[in-house]
Design an enzyme around this catalytic site. Structure first.
Site, PDB file in Angstrom:
ATOM      1  CG  HIS A 183      -1.770   1.186   1.388  1.00 13.40           C
ATOM      2  ND1 HIS A 183      -3.055   1.258   0.893  1.00 13.40           N
ATOM      3  CD2 HIS A 183      -1.518   2.383   1.986  1.00 13.40           C
ATOM      4  CE1 HIS A 183      -3.554   2.459   1.178  1.00 13.40           C
ATOM      5  NE2 HIS A 183      -2.656   3.153   1.848  1.00 13.40           N
ATOM      6  CD  GLU A 184       1.891   3.600   3.733  1.00 14.68           C
ATOM      7  OE1 GLU A 184       2.206   4.684   3.219  1.00 14.68           O
ATOM      8  OE2 GLU A 184       0.826   3.457   4.364  1.00 14.68           O
TER       9      GLU A 184
ATOM     10  CG  HIS B 252      -0.020   6.059  -0.862  1.00 14.71           C
ATOM     11  ND1 HIS B 252      -1.132   6.625  -1.444  1.00 14.71           N
ATOM     12  CD2 HIS B 252      -0.447   5.546   0.327  1.00 14.71           C
ATOM     13  CE1 HIS B 252      -2.182   6.455  -0.646  1.00 14.71           C
ATOM     14  NE2 HIS B 252      -1.794   5.792   0.432  1.00 14.71           N
TER      15      HIS B 252
ATOM     16  CD  GLU C 232      -5.194   6.126   1.880  1.00 21.49           C
ATOM     17  OE1 GLU C 232      -5.081   4.908   2.072  1.00 21.49           O
ATOM     18  OE2 GLU C 232      -4.247   6.909   2.018  1.00 21.49           O
TER      19      GLU C 232
HETATM   20 ZN   LIG Z   1      -2.646   5.203   2.239  1.00 26.66          ZN
END
Ligand SMILES: [Zn+2]
Length: 273
Positions: free
Chosen positions: A136-137, A140, A198
């Site tokens: 997830h990070e 981003h 997100e």
């Molecule tokens: Zn996030």
């Protein structure tokens, strides 16, 4: 030292010359600050955080962060190459640090600079949980979400009465940068990105963890643990632009089988926890 200062007019000029395509979504994104400026700043900020923190370099947990990080980085590069972006991470200098700290937090900065705090490990619970957070990070960072936030922050500054905008070693720039990348904010409590970003990071991250050989079913489980941990203390719905925990968990459950199919394209058919 990195101490360049640019006048607003020069910066605004740069703004208009750096629109790029986001390889993950195929959509064109407005990258207002070019990578040539972002990456040196990212590396500098990362080193500063490490200098000011207690970095854990040995032991099982530190080794696990390294192992998961390298696998996620490798998955990212394979996936990018397969989608026509073989050089996307050429200027990346991947680094995965475990920092001693109670905060339930992890973040990734552009150029592959990742930090996990020990406080998030009980919620990650297992290696696949760490991979879900890492995916997830990293998503981003790869999708330049922070860059888009940073650009917005800088535009706000430029539009104000500041007159001159400095990027570099000064307090103001560092604050813009920290805000853009959510350094210091807590995963699942004070998410720094927009709802759209997100959701995008959840989806990309799920693919990355699956290609790295981790069970994507664990991502929804992880967010259930995040939900329990925040104990219903999230922001009120009218203030929050982020997907609610329930929506996020539902999405991740729905997308998991697709992520496994994506992994199969890379010859990955079994998934560890
Ligand atoms: Zn996030």
């Amino acid at each position: 030292m990195y101490k360049f200062k640019f006048y607003t007019s020069f910066l605004l000029m740069l703004f208009f010359f750096s629109c790029g395509q986001n390889p993950f979504t195929g959509k064109s994104t407005l990258a207002l600050v070019p990578n040539s400026q972002i990456l040196p700043m990212s590396f500098q900020q990362y080193n500063k955080v490490l200098e000011e923190s207690k970095v854990i370099k040995e032991g099982d947990q530190a080794q696990m962060i390294q192992r998961v990080g390298l696998k996620i980085a490798n998955a990212s590069e394979r996936w990018l190459a397969a989608n026509g972006y073989p050089n996307y991470t050429d200027n990346y200098k991947w680094e995965f640090s475990l920092i001693e700290g109670d905060q339930v937090n992890a973040w990734a900065m552009p150029g592959g600079k990742v930090a996990f705090y020990t406080g998030i490990l009980p919620i990650a619970k297992n290696e696949a949980g760490v991979a879900a957070i890492m995916g997830h990070e990293v998503a981003h960072a790869l999708a330049n979400h922070g860059q888009q936030r940073m650009s917005a922050g800088q535009l706000q500054q430029a539009a104000g009465a500041v007159g001159m905008l400095a990027i570099g070693d000064d307090q103001q720039s560092q604050e813009i940068f920290a805000t853009a990348y959510g350094i210091g904010s807590q995963v699942g409590v004070m998410l720094p990105f927009s709802r759209k970003h997100e959701t995008e990071a959840d989806k990309i991250g799920l693919n990355l963890m699956a290609i790295a050989g981790y069970d994507p079913d664990e991502a929804a489980e992880l967010w259930m643990r995040m939900k329990e941990n925040s104990d219903g203390a999230g922001p009120p719905p009218f203030l929050s632009t982020h997907p609610s925990n329930d929506e996020r968990i539902r999405n991740l459950q729905n997308w998991s089988s697709q992520a496994k199919k994506e992994a199969a394209k890379f010859g990955v058919n079994s998934f560890q926890n």
